[in-house]
Design an enzyme around this catalytic site. Structure first.
Site, PDB file in Angstrom:
ATOM      1  N   HIS A  96      -6.249   1.848   0.041  1.00  0.00           N
ATOM      2  CA  HIS A  96      -5.949   1.665   1.460  1.00  0.00           C
ATOM      3  C   HIS A  96      -5.911   3.003   2.198  1.00  0.00           C
ATOM      4  O   HIS A  96      -5.045   3.228   3.045  1.00  0.00           O
ATOM      5  CB  HIS A  96      -4.631   0.898   1.640  1.00  0.00           C
ATOM      6  CG  HIS A  96      -4.777  -0.301   2.527  1.00  0.00           C
ATOM      7  ND1 HIS A  96      -4.522  -0.271   3.871  1.00  0.00           N
ATOM      8  CD2 HIS A  96      -5.176  -1.557   2.257  1.00  0.00           C
ATOM      9  CE1 HIS A  96      -4.748  -1.463   4.393  1.00  0.00           C
ATOM     10  NE2 HIS A  96      -5.153  -2.262   3.442  1.00  0.00           N
ATOM     11  N   TYR A 133       0.831  -1.201   0.000  1.00  0.00           N
ATOM     12  CA  TYR A 133       0.000   0.000   0.000  1.00  0.00           C
ATOM     13  C   TYR A 133       0.866   1.251   0.000  1.00  0.00           C
ATOM     14  O   TYR A 133       1.847   1.326   0.723  1.00  0.00           O
ATOM     15  CB  TYR A 133      -0.943  -0.022   1.200  1.00  0.00           C
ATOM     16  CG  TYR A 133      -1.672  -1.334   1.282  1.00  0.00           C
ATOM     17  CD1 TYR A 133      -2.411  -1.784   0.181  1.00  0.00           C
ATOM     18  CD2 TYR A 133      -1.596  -2.156   2.389  1.00  0.00           C
ATOM     19  CE1 TYR A 133      -3.057  -3.010   0.208  1.00  0.00           C
ATOM     20  CE2 TYR A 133      -2.241  -3.379   2.427  1.00  0.00           C
ATOM     21  CZ  TYR A 133      -2.965  -3.808   1.328  1.00  0.00           C
ATOM     22  OH  TYR A 133      -3.591  -5.011   1.348  1.00  0.00           O
TER      23      TYR A 133
HETATM   24 MG    MG Z   1      -8.483  -3.718   1.535  1.00  0.00          MG
END
Ligand code: MG
Length: 399
Positions: free
Chosen positions: A207, A157
């Site tokens: 995210h 992320y």
């Molecule tokens: Mg997720």
């Protein structure tokens, strides 16, 4: 004959990356028990304590048939409610009661929920990689296994930020550069479409790593790539911004894995501001609230995409699937690629064939646990690193 809860056991095992919390409800009927998922990997000690010290004495002696009543009482018994840890703990009890009810009925749980609407559930699989070329390689490898829906990320992320300039004395953390992340991700999506065409389904998880206005811009920028969905483009605390995104593009939006409280999903569904609900079913309190949310979402044209990576136990994956099989507004199921050890510890866990997830037809949830084998993989204490997200200047932000 009344069958009551005789005892509650908490089993915590870590066959892989995740500390899995499974509840075993023993009943007054010899040999009859149920399993439920209470997994909250980052705080598993707290969930175990909530069950052993608070819920176990509360549920012992209660009639196993009264799932809804027990859920309502358990949710209110501590007075403060709708929070993580207690929701997970209640989920473990709740799912185990559904397992027991299915075993008593001699039916898989999806039959109790109305029966099959489909024969298998489409799954999506993660194809994250450090470079766009490796993302394509990963997709090709998964295509060869029969998968058709792919979550694509550059790195983890927030992307991979090689050019980041940190200040002198920068503290420890999981650093990322939001602008570089957006540029690299758009470049990766263009590359994947150019290499693999428009037929495959692509998903992407932001995210919650962008400022709200960057999230609006990013949702517009990815519209051209026709994603199956864009996930968690905003943090739960900024959900009012979904209205701005909705006004400006038709990128399908998925949200919900962090949700605990009905107030978090109700407005997004009823205002038609998202397209997929993807709560972590143990985080919302179990199968009992999940089936209600699925029915509520259906009335507004919103589909399900329950959270299902490796920090869900195989019992939890089975619960996801029983809902997937039985609701008309199923969208997609997130799936990880279990190891043989997962199947050995949890006999009966769902299997994938040609991109579809299938339950077995055993009564209840259809998943058991080999407790002796699970005990060989005790949970490890750890301080979580990836949630210590920081901007290049060191500012802590949501992970
Ligand atoms: Mg997720």
């Amino acid at each position: 004959m009344t069958i009551t809860i005789r005892d509650v056991k908490v089993i915590v095992t870590q066959p892989g990356k995740s500390q899995l919390v499974v509840v075993k409800l023993l009943t007054s009927e010899p040999g009859l028990y149920g399993l439920g998922c209470a997994t909250f990997k980052q705080r598993f000690h707290a969930v175990r304590a909530a069950i052993e010290h608070h819920l176990r004495p509360f549920v012992i002696g209660r009639n196993v048939h009264n799932i809804e009543q027990i859920w309502q009482l358990a949710m209110n018994n501590g007075y403060w409610r709708n929070g993580p840890i207690l929701n997970n703990a209640i989920s473990g009890i709740d799912q185990a009661l559904w397992d027991i009810k299915g075993k008593l009925a001699g039916m898989p749980v999806y039959q109790l929920l109305g029966g099959k609407v489909r024969e298998g559930a489409h799954v999506y699989i993660h194809c994250d990689a450090p470079t766009k070329e490796q993302v394509v390689e990963n997709i090709r490898a998964r295509q060869a296994e029969g998968y058709r829906y792919f979550r694509v990320q550059i790195g983890i992320y927030g992307g991979v930020s090689s050019q980041m300039v940190k200040p002198h004395g920068a503290p420890h953390g999981a650093y990322f550069d939001p602008k570089a992340y957006m540029r690299d991700t758009l470049d990766m999506l263009a590359h994947v479409r150019a290499e693999l065409g428009d037929e495959i389904e692509l998903l992407h998880d932001v995210h919650e790593r962008l400022t709200p206005i960057d999230a609006v811009q990013f949702a517009k920028d990815v519209e051209q790539f026709k994603l199956f969905f864009l996930e968690d483009v905003l943090p739960p605390e900024q959900h009012a911004w979904f209205a701005n995104i909705r006004q400006q593009c038709a990128t399908p939006l998925a949200m919900g894995e962090l949700f605990n409280n009905p107030h978090e999903w109700q407005p997004l569904i009823s205002n038609r501001q998202i397209d997929f609900v993807r709560m972590h079913i143990s985080q919302m309190g179990g199968l009992t609230p999940a089936r209600k949310v699925a029915a509520f979402a259906d009335m507004f044209g919103v589909r399900t995409a329950w959270h299902g990576p490796s920090d869900t136990s195989p019992v939890g994956h089975a619960v996801n699937l029983h809902v997937d099989m039985s609701v008309p507004n199923f969208g997609i199921q997130e799936w990880y690629r279990p190891k043989q050890l997962d199947y050995d510890i949890f006999p009966g866990m769902p299997t994938v064939r040609n991109g579809y997830l299938y339950p077995n037809d055993q009564p209840g949830l259809g998943v058991d646990i080999d407790e002796a084998l699970a005990a060989n993989y005790p949970p490890q204490d750890e301080v979580i690193d990836w949630t210590q997200a920081r901007l290049p200047d060191g500012t802590p932000v949501r992970p």
